[in-house]
Scaffold this active site. Structure first.
Site: not given
Ligand code: 2HA
Ligand code: ZN
Length: 260
Positions: A200, A129, A159, A131, A106
């Site tokens: 995602h 980033h 908050e 999940h 990414e």
């Molecule tokens: O590589 O989260 O979006 C891991 C990720 C891709």
């Molecule tokens: Zn990801």
């Protein structure tokens, strides 16, 4: 570096980065890098995009296919320090990826997001980033309209509006690891520091690792509350009037048009 290891470990422990999920990039000062490295280029990697705004800039970045779980045990294998060159079309590896690896898949979303956030806030350093389960789950059952999504999160904890008055932007499901999703993410980063990738995960941006982690943590907590109550009759909420009191008390301004 120590903060990077702590943050990756903490994110793993929060369950936000299963297997090789998630990635972090942090803009480094040249002086900071020079203090620790001899600046010898180990190899040059193609980035697959151009980012002239970042030419010559240094980044500490998680490696592709690497597990956050393992960062603490072998930082030099799982992380790398790169310098963008030739208008960002190439990156010189100065340290790390010791098993011959490269930066996160990414990388374009990260670098384009850095470009977008530096315009808004010259002190922005971090793009993250991951999940997180509750935010992810929310994208299956909640309207993805950005105003509606943001307002729901703001209403879940007092908050929230203080921590992310700029709200949460949302991208529909898109193929990850591409320049297209990178460009779309960066565009969304022009108006908010949080960008949800439906079905995602989420992107966050901030001035340091703690701030960026805290931003995602706060949104994730709100999503958790939402999932606890979404199926129950709603009896109380935080009203827009009360939101305005929070704005005044904490000196923040909610995203234009998001409150009545
Ligand atoms: O590589 O989260 O979006 C891991 C990720 C891709
Ligand atoms: Zn990801």
């Amino acid at each position: 570096m120590v903060e990077m290891i702590r943050t990756a470990t903490n994110m793993y422990n929060h369950g936000w980065d299963e297997r090789n999920g998630g990635n972090i990039s942090m803009l480094l000062d040249e002086a900071e890098v020079r203090e620790y490295l001899d600046m010898q280029s180990i190899c040059t990697l193609e980035t697959g995009f151009a980012a002239p705004e970042l030419d010559g800039r240094f980044f500490l970045v998680t490696g592709t296919g690497k597990y956050f779980m393992n960062v603490q045990y072998d930082p030099a294998k799982n992380l790398g320090i790169v310098r963008l060159i030739e208008d960002g079309t190439k990156a010189e590896l100065l340290w790390g990826y010791t098993d011959g690896g490269r930066f996160t898949s990414e990388f374009s979303a990260h670098m384009m997001s850095h470009v977008a956030r530096l315009v808004v806030d010259p002190l922005n350093r971090v793009v993250m980033h991951c999940h997180p389960g509750n935010l992810l789950a929310m994208t299956y059952v909640h309207d993805l309209d950005e105003r509606a999504f943001t307002r729901t999160l703001w209403q879940m904890c007092t908050e929230c509006i203080v921590v992310f008055p700029d709200g949460v932007n949302v991208l529909p499901w898109m193929l990850c690891g591409t320049n297209e999703i990178g460009e779309a993410t960066a565009k969304k980063m022009e108006t908010a520091r949080l960008v949800v990738w439906a079905q995602h995960g989420i992107y966050g941006a901030g001035r340091d690792l703690d701030e960026t982690f805290g931003l995602i943590e706060t949104a994730e907590k709100a999503a958790e509350i939402y999932l606890k109550i979404a199926h129950l009759p709603l009896v109380n909420t935080i009203t827009d009037e009360q939101m305005h009191l929070l704005e005044q008390r904490f000196g923040v301004k909610a995203r234009e048009g998001y409150l009545q």
